[in-house]
Design a protein around this motif. Structure first.
Motif, PDB file in Angstrom:
ATOM      1  N   GLU A   1     -34.971 -40.201 -26.518  1.00  0.00           N
ATOM      2  CA  GLU A   1     -33.750 -39.874 -25.874  1.00  0.00           C
ATOM      3  C   GLU A   1     -33.322 -38.459 -26.339  1.00  0.00           C
ATOM      4  O   GLU A   1     -33.558 -38.282 -27.488  1.00  0.00           O
TER       5      GLU A   1
ATOM      6  N   THR B   1     -30.462 -35.224 -26.446  1.00  0.00           N
ATOM      7  CA  THR B   1     -29.212 -34.956 -26.384  1.00  0.00           C
ATOM      8  C   THR B   1     -29.127 -33.226 -26.143  1.00  0.00           C
ATOM      9  O   THR B   1     -29.692 -32.431 -26.790  1.00  0.00           O
TER      10      THR B   1
ATOM     11  N   ARG C   1     -27.205 -35.658 -21.511  1.00  0.00           N
ATOM     12  CA  ARG C   1     -28.343 -36.432 -22.244  1.00  0.00           C
ATOM     13  C   ARG C   1     -29.420 -36.832 -21.276  1.00  0.00           C
ATOM     14  O   ARG C   1     -29.218 -36.908 -20.386  1.00  0.00           O
TER      15      ARG C   1
ATOM     16  N   SER D   1     -28.335 -38.496 -17.590  1.00  0.00           N
ATOM     17  CA  SER D   1     -26.641 -38.928 -17.932  1.00  0.00           C
ATOM     18  C   SER D   1     -26.052 -38.379 -16.908  1.00  0.00           C
ATOM     19  O   SER D   1     -24.885 -38.863 -16.443  1.00  0.00           O
TER      20      SER D   1
END
Length: 150
Positions: free
Chosen positions: A49, A51, A58, A79
């Motif tokens: 993941e 960010t 993300r 995202s």
């Protein structure tokens, strides 16, 4: 099946992303990212993941290893539009370099997409994405990430 073991853990990435792809542009956005990666099924699945604090976005990458073909399939989820890719990039590592391909499209234009992973050591690696619209004769690199271990 342990090709992505190097990426397990926490990373900081220096990103360069073309503002306009497939337009002959040399205008780049530069921004930082933070990433956390882990392995599942003894390394046969790699997940991370990432960010991007300055963009407020993300991403999630899922990499699946197929022992029958010895190939990885890489899926991306953003995202901004949380759906898993239906066309994974597929490829493998040779030494410290992994190359992965998929047929895709960018803003309605068919493209051949390529990811290249390069491992520089236990605390540094690079990912890059490029598109080709001419049957892999030429490539436009449109996003790079230089990772350093956090």
């Amino acid at each position: 099946m342990n090709d992505f073991d190097f990426f397990e853990g926490e990373w900081i990435s220096a990103n360069r992303k073309l503002r306009k792809r497939l337009a002959g542009s040399d205008d780049w956005d530069e921004f930082e990212g933070t990433s956390r990666s882990w392995r599942i099924f003894d390394g046969g699945v790699s997940v991370d993941e990432i960010t991007f604090p300055t963009t407020g976005t993300r991403g999630l990458t899922v990499r699946l290893y197929d022992p029958a073909t010895e190939l990885w399939s890489i899926y991306w989820i953003s995202s901004l539009d949380p759906k898993m890719d239906t066309k994974p990039l597929v490829g493998s590592f040779e030494g410290n370099r992994g190359v992965f391909y998929a047929d895709d499209e960018h803003e309605g234009t068919p493209v051949r997409c390529r990811f290249i992973w390069t491992v520089h050591g236990p605390d540094a690696c690079r990912w890059e994405q490029a598109f080709s619209v001419d049957g892999e004769q030429t490539w436009e690199t449109n996003w790079t990430m230089e990772f350093t271990r956090a």
